[in-house]
Design a protein around this motif. Structure first.
Motif, PDB file in Angstrom:
ATOM      1  N   SER A 109       0.811  -1.226   0.000  1.00 37.98           N
ATOM      2  CA  SER A 109       0.000   0.000   0.000  1.00 37.98           C
ATOM      3  C   SER A 109       0.841   1.270   0.000  1.00 37.98           C
ATOM      4  O   SER A 109       0.342   2.330  -0.375  1.00 37.98           O
ATOM      5  CB  SER A 109      -0.927  -0.006   1.213  1.00 37.98           C
ATOM      6  N   GLN A 155       1.376   2.608  -3.604  1.00 43.57           N
ATOM      7  CA  GLN A 155       0.082   3.010  -4.147  1.00 43.57           C
ATOM      8  C   GLN A 155      -0.437   4.268  -3.456  1.00 43.57           C
ATOM      9  O   GLN A 155      -1.024   5.147  -4.094  1.00 43.57           O
ATOM     10  CB  GLN A 155      -0.928   1.862  -3.981  1.00 43.57           C
ATOM     11  N   LEU A 156      -0.181   4.374  -2.157  1.00 49.11           N
ATOM     12  CA  LEU A 156      -0.603   5.546  -1.406  1.00 49.11           C
ATOM     13  C   LEU A 156       0.187   6.780  -1.843  1.00 49.11           C
ATOM     14  O   LEU A 156      -0.367   7.876  -1.981  1.00 49.11           O
ATOM     15  CB  LEU A 156      -0.407   5.299   0.087  1.00 49.11           C
ATOM     16  N   TYR A 178      -6.367   6.395   1.058  1.00 50.35           N
ATOM     17  CA  TYR A 178      -6.000   5.373   2.048  1.00 50.35           C
ATOM     18  C   TYR A 178      -7.172   4.461   2.395  1.00 50.35           C
ATOM     19  O   TYR A 178      -7.016   3.253   2.511  1.00 50.35           O
ATOM     20  CB  TYR A 178      -5.463   6.013   3.324  1.00 50.35           C
ATOM     21  N   LEU A 230      -7.605   1.976  -0.381  1.00 52.43           N
ATOM     22  CA  LEU A 230      -6.455   1.085  -0.506  1.00 52.43           C
ATOM     23  C   LEU A 230      -6.372   0.098   0.655  1.00 52.43           C
ATOM     24  O   LEU A 230      -5.945  -1.052   0.475  1.00 52.43           O
ATOM     25  CB  LEU A 230      -5.170   1.911  -0.571  1.00 52.43           C
ATOM     26  N   SER A 231      -6.741   0.531   1.861  1.00 52.52           N
ATOM     27  CA  SER A 231      -6.648  -0.347   3.029  1.00 52.52           C
ATOM     28  C   SER A 231      -7.598  -1.531   2.941  1.00 52.52           C
ATOM     29  O   SER A 231      -7.430  -2.526   3.635  1.00 52.52           O
ATOM     30  CB  SER A 231      -6.931   0.442   4.302  1.00 52.52           C
ATOM     31  N   GLY A 239      -7.866  -3.335   0.310  1.00 57.11           N
ATOM     32  CA  GLY A 239      -7.256  -4.319  -0.567  1.00 57.11           C
ATOM     33  C   GLY A 239      -7.841  -4.285  -1.973  1.00 57.11           C
ATOM     34  O   GLY A 239      -8.882  -3.666  -2.210  1.00 57.11           O
ATOM     35  N   THR A 240      -7.154  -4.930  -2.878  1.00 60.99           N
ATOM     36  CA  THR A 240      -7.608  -4.989  -4.267  1.00 60.99           C
ATOM     37  C   THR A 240      -7.571  -6.431  -4.757  1.00 60.99           C
ATOM     38  O   THR A 240      -6.983  -7.300  -4.131  1.00 60.99           O
ATOM     39  CB  THR A 240      -6.730  -4.111  -5.180  1.00 60.99           C
ATOM     40  N   ARG A 287      -1.932  -1.843 -11.126  1.00 65.37           N
ATOM     41  CA  ARG A 287      -0.976  -1.472 -10.078  1.00 65.37           C
ATOM     42  C   ARG A 287       0.444  -1.463 -10.632  1.00 65.37           C
ATOM     43  O   ARG A 287       1.252  -0.589 -10.305  1.00 65.37           O
ATOM     44  CB  ARG A 287      -1.093  -2.444  -8.894  1.00 65.37           C
ATOM     45  N   THR A 336      -2.481  -7.173  -0.528  1.00 70.30           N
ATOM     46  CA  THR A 336      -2.775  -5.759  -0.753  1.00 70.30           C
ATOM     47  C   THR A 336      -3.566  -5.134   0.390  1.00 70.30           C
ATOM     48  O   THR A 336      -3.855  -3.937   0.359  1.00 70.30           O
ATOM     49  CB  THR A 336      -3.576  -5.579  -2.057  1.00 70.30           C
ATOM     50  N   ALA A 348      -4.380  -3.859   4.316  1.00 68.79           N
ATOM     51  CA  ALA A 348      -3.644  -3.258   5.434  1.00 68.79           C
ATOM     52  C   ALA A 348      -3.499  -4.280   6.555  1.00 68.79           C
ATOM     53  O   ALA A 348      -4.386  -5.117   6.769  1.00 68.79           O
ATOM     54  CB  ALA A 348      -4.379  -2.021   5.936  1.00 68.79           C
TER      55      ALA A 348
END
Length: 211
Positions: free
Chosen positions: A27, A30-31, A39, A42-43, A45-46, A54, A179, A181
């Motif tokens: 992350s 990406q962040l 955030y 993104l936290s 996940g993907t 990505r 991916t 957090a």
């Protein structure tokens, strides 16, 4: 020659560590690319389906990826090794040497030798193992304690009558654990349980090797 000089001065290194910050799935990169406002998304996940996007984000922002790698290494030296600030996670670090390399798709990683105060020389260690049965037993028990071939909380041997057990397949629409957090330790009461669950999931989905 630099490593030989350090070995001559400090003796044998205690640890050989490889650090590979995950630029494509982690992350941090990406962040840094998408901004702090992303955030929350993104936290969560993907999915594996978005891995190409990505990767393209990293390819279009190589300076950002290099900067994140640099800061990760600085944090490791300052927080984990605690260089020049007293004992760290491994003890009082008396020396270190790192070599940065790039993999096939140019992902930066670092190989490090680390020296720790009080580490016996190889000659001294061999002598202690041969002449001190108490030290020998403690050394063997310590090695058994820190070296594991099983997943957290796994107590039984996994049978493989038909060859290696294949890793589970991740659905293209499922969230890739790599991916997501990590658990927020400040908000959890069962740290050990959450830690074991997190490690188990990461190893099962992302670090299952078949030989």
């Amino acid at each position: 020659s630099k490593i030989c000089s350090l070995i001559y001065q400090l003796g044998s290194p205690v640890f050989f560590i490889t650090i590979t910050p995950c630029d494509m799935d982690g992350s941090l990169c990406q962040l840094a690319i998408k901004g702090i406002n992303s955030y929350g998304v993104l936290s969560m996940g993907t999915t594996p389906h978005s891995q190409f996007n990505r990767a393209m984000g990293i390819a279009h922002n190589p300076a950002v990826a290099a900067s994140v790698f640099h800061h990760t290494m600085v944090w490791f030296c300052n927080i984990i090794l605690h260089i020049g600030k007293g004992p760290g996670l491994f003890g009082n670090c008396t020396g270190w040497y790192g070599m940065v390399e790039a993999q096939g798709h140019s992902m930066l990683h670092c190989h490090m030798f680390i020296w720790v105060e009080g580490n016996p020389t190889l000659h001294m260690l061999r002598k202690m193992m041969l002449t001190n049965s108490n030290f020998q037993e403690r050394m063997i028990q310590w090695l058994k304690h820190i070296i594991h071939t099983e997943l957290p909380r796994q107590t039984e041997v996994v049978p493989e009558p038909n060859g290696p057990v294949l890793p589970p397949k991740l659905n293209v629409n499922a969230v890739d654990p790599w991916t997501m957090a990590i658990p927020d330790l400040s908000q959890c009461t069962e740290w050990s349980t959450m830690f074991c669950d997190c490690v188990h999931t990461l190893v099962e989905w992302n670090n299952w090797h078949v030989h």
